[in-house]
Scaffold this active site. Structure first.
Site, PDB file in Angstrom:
ATOM      1  N   ALA A  65      92.043 -10.063  34.229  1.00  0.00           N
ATOM      2  CA  ALA A  65      91.312 -11.002  35.069  1.00  0.00           C
ATOM      3  C   ALA A  65      92.353 -11.861  35.789  1.00  0.00           C
ATOM      4  O   ALA A  65      93.469 -12.038  35.305  1.00  0.00           O
ATOM      5  CB  ALA A  65      90.408 -11.864  34.210  1.00  0.00           C
ATOM      6  N   GLY A 109      91.254  -7.860  31.118  1.00  0.00           N
ATOM      7  CA  GLY A 109      90.035  -7.402  31.783  1.00  0.00           C
ATOM      8  C   GLY A 109      90.174  -6.003  32.373  1.00  0.00           C
ATOM      9  O   GLY A 109      89.182  -5.289  32.532  1.00  0.00           O
ATOM     10  N   GLU A 112      89.463  -3.763  29.582  1.00  0.00           N
ATOM     11  CA  GLU A 112      88.029  -3.902  29.297  1.00  0.00           C
ATOM     12  C   GLU A 112      87.182  -3.154  30.343  1.00  0.00           C
ATOM     13  O   GLU A 112      86.188  -2.519  30.010  1.00  0.00           O
ATOM     14  CB  GLU A 112      87.667  -5.388  29.252  1.00  0.00           C
ATOM     15  CG  GLU A 112      88.342  -6.092  28.077  1.00  0.00           C
ATOM     16  CD  GLU A 112      88.191  -7.605  28.125  1.00  0.00           C
ATOM     17  OE1 GLU A 112      88.578  -8.224  29.143  1.00  0.00           O
ATOM     18  OE2 GLU A 112      87.685  -8.179  27.150  1.00  0.00           O
ATOM     19  N   GLU A 132      95.485 -11.397  26.050  1.00  0.00           N
ATOM     20  CA  GLU A 132      94.889 -12.720  26.284  1.00  0.00           C
ATOM     21  C   GLU A 132      95.419 -13.780  25.332  1.00  0.00           C
ATOM     22  O   GLU A 132      95.504 -14.952  25.664  1.00  0.00           O
ATOM     23  CB  GLU A 132      93.355 -12.636  26.153  1.00  0.00           C
ATOM     24  CG  GLU A 132      92.648 -11.965  27.319  1.00  0.00           C
ATOM     25  CD  GLU A 132      92.495 -10.453  27.164  1.00  0.00           C
ATOM     26  OE1 GLU A 132      93.242  -9.847  26.364  1.00  0.00           O
ATOM     27  OE2 GLU A 132      91.627  -9.889  27.850  1.00  0.00           O
TER      28      GLU A 132
HETATM   29  C1  HXC Z   1      96.824 -12.928  38.534  1.00  0.00           C
HETATM   30  C2  HXC Z   1      98.559 -11.442  38.381  1.00  0.00           C
HETATM   31  C3  HXC Z   1      98.057 -10.940  37.178  1.00  0.00           C
HETATM   32  C4  HXC Z   1      96.841 -11.496  36.676  1.00  0.00           C
HETATM   33  C5  HXC Z   1      99.873  -9.880  37.653  1.00  0.00           C
HETATM   34  N1  HXC Z   1      99.687 -10.771  38.638  1.00  0.00           N
HETATM   35  N2  HXC Z   1      98.891  -9.969  36.742  1.00  0.00           N
HETATM   36  N3  HXC Z   1      97.955 -12.432  39.068  1.00  0.00           N
HETATM   37  N4  HXC Z   1      96.261 -12.487  37.397  1.00  0.00           N
HETATM   38  N5  HXC Z   1      96.264 -11.067  35.577  1.00  0.00           N
HETATM   39  C6  HXC Z   1     100.541 -10.977  39.810  1.00  0.00           C
HETATM   40  C7  HXC Z   1     101.820 -11.714  39.448  1.00  0.00           C
HETATM   41  O1  HXC Z   1     101.597 -13.087  39.375  1.00  0.00           O
HETATM   42  C8  HXC Z   1     102.699 -11.329  40.601  1.00  0.00           C
HETATM   43  O2  HXC Z   1     102.365 -12.105  41.718  1.00  0.00           O
HETATM   44  C9  HXC Z   1     102.288  -9.908  40.901  1.00  0.00           C
HETATM   45  O3  HXC Z   1     100.973  -9.750  40.335  1.00  0.00           O
HETATM   46  C10 HXC Z   1     103.202  -8.880  40.269  1.00  0.00           C
HETATM   47  O4  HXC Z   1     103.319  -9.177  38.897  1.00  0.00           O
HETATM   48  P1  HXC Z   1     104.724  -9.354  38.145  1.00  0.00           P
HETATM   49  O5  HXC Z   1     104.449 -10.158  36.926  1.00  0.00           O
HETATM   50  O6  HXC Z   1     105.762  -9.861  39.083  1.00  0.00           O
HETATM   51  O7  HXC Z   1     105.043  -7.829  37.782  1.00  0.00           O
HETATM   52  P2  HXC Z   1     105.855  -7.289  36.542  1.00  0.00           P
HETATM   53  O8  HXC Z   1     107.070  -8.105  36.286  1.00  0.00           O
HETATM   54  O9  HXC Z   1     106.027  -5.823  36.805  1.00  0.00           O
HETATM   55  O10 HXC Z   1     104.897  -7.502  35.269  1.00  0.00           O
HETATM   56  C11 HXC Z   1     103.690  -6.802  35.208  1.00  0.00           C
HETATM   57  C12 HXC Z   1     102.769  -7.407  34.096  1.00  0.00           C
HETATM   58  C13 HXC Z   1     102.655  -8.927  34.295  1.00  0.00           C
HETATM   59  C14 HXC Z   1     103.425  -7.108  32.724  1.00  0.00           C
HETATM   60  C15 HXC Z   1     101.458  -6.682  34.163  1.00  0.00           C
HETATM   61  O11 HXC Z   1     102.257  -9.169  35.654  1.00  0.00           O
HETATM   62  C16 HXC Z   1     101.628  -9.582  33.399  1.00  0.00           C
HETATM   63  O12 HXC Z   1     101.905  -9.816  32.223  1.00  0.00           O
HETATM   64  N6  HXC Z   1     100.453  -9.924  33.952  1.00  0.00           N
HETATM   65  C17 HXC Z   1      99.424 -10.637  33.223  1.00  0.00           C
HETATM   66  C18 HXC Z   1      98.726  -9.731  32.259  1.00  0.00           C
HETATM   67  C19 HXC Z   1      97.653 -10.481  31.468  1.00  0.00           C
HETATM   68  O13 HXC Z   1      97.953 -11.481  30.794  1.00  0.00           O
HETATM   69  N7  HXC Z   1      96.375 -10.040  31.579  1.00  0.00           N
HETATM   70  C20 HXC Z   1      95.289 -10.687  30.912  1.00  0.00           C
HETATM   71  C21 HXC Z   1      94.643 -11.715  31.816  1.00  0.00           C
HETATM   72  S1  HXC Z   1      93.317 -12.589  31.017  1.00  0.00           S
HETATM   73  P3  HXC Z   1     103.496 -12.876  42.583  1.00  0.00           P
HETATM   74  O14 HXC Z   1     102.694 -13.642  43.599  1.00  0.00           O
HETATM   75  O15 HXC Z   1     104.276 -13.720  41.630  1.00  0.00           O
HETATM   76  O16 HXC Z   1     104.308 -11.750  43.170  1.00  0.00           O
HETATM   77  C22 HXC Z   1      92.013 -11.527  31.075  1.00  0.00           C
HETATM   78  C23 HXC Z   1      90.738 -12.036  30.473  1.00  0.00           C
HETATM   79  C24 HXC Z   1      89.550 -11.164  30.771  1.00  0.00           C
HETATM   80  O17 HXC Z   1      92.073 -10.447  31.558  1.00  0.00           O
HETATM   81  C25 HXC Z   1      88.264 -11.816  30.389  1.00  0.00           C
HETATM   82  C26 HXC Z   1      87.189 -11.695  31.422  1.00  0.00           C
HETATM   83  C27 HXC Z   1      85.873 -12.376  31.079  1.00  0.00           C
END
Ligand code: HXC
Length: 258
Positions: A65, A109, A112, A132
């Site tokens: 998400a 997400g 999911e 998360e």
């Molecule tokens: C917003 C995101 C994002 C996310 C990546 N980006 N994941 N933006 N929400 N979930 C963005 C980064 O900020 C970055 O933007 C660009 O995408 C590229 O990501 P990088 O981090 O630079 O890439 P990399 O180093 O290759 O790392 C990839 C990654 C990392 C390991 C996937 O991005 C990451 O850990 N992302 C978050 C994963 C996460 O925590 N997901 C769970 C979210 S909570 P910029 O502008 O800086 O270039 C969830 C709850 C669901 O999903 C519940 C729903 C009800």
């Protein structure tokens, strides 16, 4: 319909929905998830579609998400907006089979969303996770519930508590995905599976989806009863007559969804 965050293609009875927010690794925001729901509903209603493939990019199915969208929300915001709840229900209501074709990250997400599909085909580059906990929260769209049903308690606890990622090989051996293929072959494999499904009677395919999903909602005796009645019901269709006649005649069945 014109979409901004997804690309939809319909060809040869298959709707392919591609998540398309490359700058954010396909992070799921309200707009994207609403567009996915609308595209799925349109595909479900279209007589040009018999199976759906949901995919992302080579680098990410979806990295979760959208953290930027969620970061400043309060408990009251999340509760009153029922964050992603209506979208989950809309996806669960789709009756045609949906295959998730996952390459790269399927996190939070994203994982999911893939698990809401009917089965997952993974590229060998796929990485699944429920990170998360690293953000001080827990999954909110099935990451504790569906993942436990896919892979069992121990691995679901491991994934959710440590936030570690699972590679494609581990996802295959633990039952999260049904197949793993080289990344370059992912779409060919997914389209091939979709074509196979599209050649069946849609009545039978939708009945399979409905009854297998029932297994996760009911005690065994109830599920078996539901299956038996659905099985009997298919004997009211012309496709059952055609399928069995074709077997006897040693020819391909020509299903008409009647
Ligand atoms: C917003 C995101 C994002 C996310 C990546 N980006 N994941 N933006 N929400 N979930 C963005 C980064 O900020 C970055 O933007 C660009 O995408 C590229 O990501 P990088 O981090 O630079 O890439 P990399 O180093 O290759 O790392 C990839 C990654 C990392 C390991 C996937 O991005 C990451 O850990 N992302 C978050 C994963 C996460 O925590 N997901 C769970 C979210 S909570 P910029 O502008 O800086 O270039 C969830 C709850 C669901 O999903 C519940 C729903 C009800």
């Amino acid at each position: 319909m014109a979409y901004e965050t997804i690309i939809v293609e319909i060809a040869d009875d298959i709707a392919t929905i591609r998540l398309n927010r490359p700058d954010a690794l396909n992070a799921l925001n309200q707009k994207l998830l609403n567009e996915v729901c609308t595209a799925l509903e349109e595909a479900d209603a279209s007589d040009k579609v018999r199976c759906i493939v949901l995919t992302g990019s080579e680098k990410a199915f979806a990295a979760g998400a959208d953290i930027t969208e969620m970061a400043d929300k309060t408990y009251v915001d999340m509760t009153t907006q029922a964050y992603f709840q209506s979208q989950s229900r809309r996806i669960e209501a789709i009756r045609k089979p949906i295959i998730a074709a996952v390459s790269g990250y399927a996190l939070g997400g994203g994982c999911e969303l893939a698990m809401m599909c009917d089965f997952i085909i993974a590229a060998d580059t796929a990485k699944f996770g429920q990170p998360e906990i690293n953000l001080g929260v827990i999954p909110g769209m099935g990451g504790t519930q569906r993942l436990a049903r896919y892979v069992g308690k121990s691995k679901a606890m491991d994934m959710n508590l440590t936030g570690r990622f699972m590679d494609a090989e581990e996802a295959l051996s633990s039952g999260l995905v049904s197949r793993v293929v080289p990344a370059k072959k992912l779409m060919e494999e997914a389209q091939g599976a979709a074509q196979k499904i599209a050649a069946k009677s849609m009545l039978a395919a939708m009945a399979v989806k409905d009854t297998v999903n029932r297994a996760f909602e009911t005690p065994l005796a109830e599920g078996l009863n539901y299956e038996r009645r659905t099985f009997y019901g298919l004997f009211a269709t012309q496709d059952q007559k055609e399928g069995m006649a074709a077997f006897r005649d040693k020819r391909e069945a020509q299903f008409r969804d009647k």
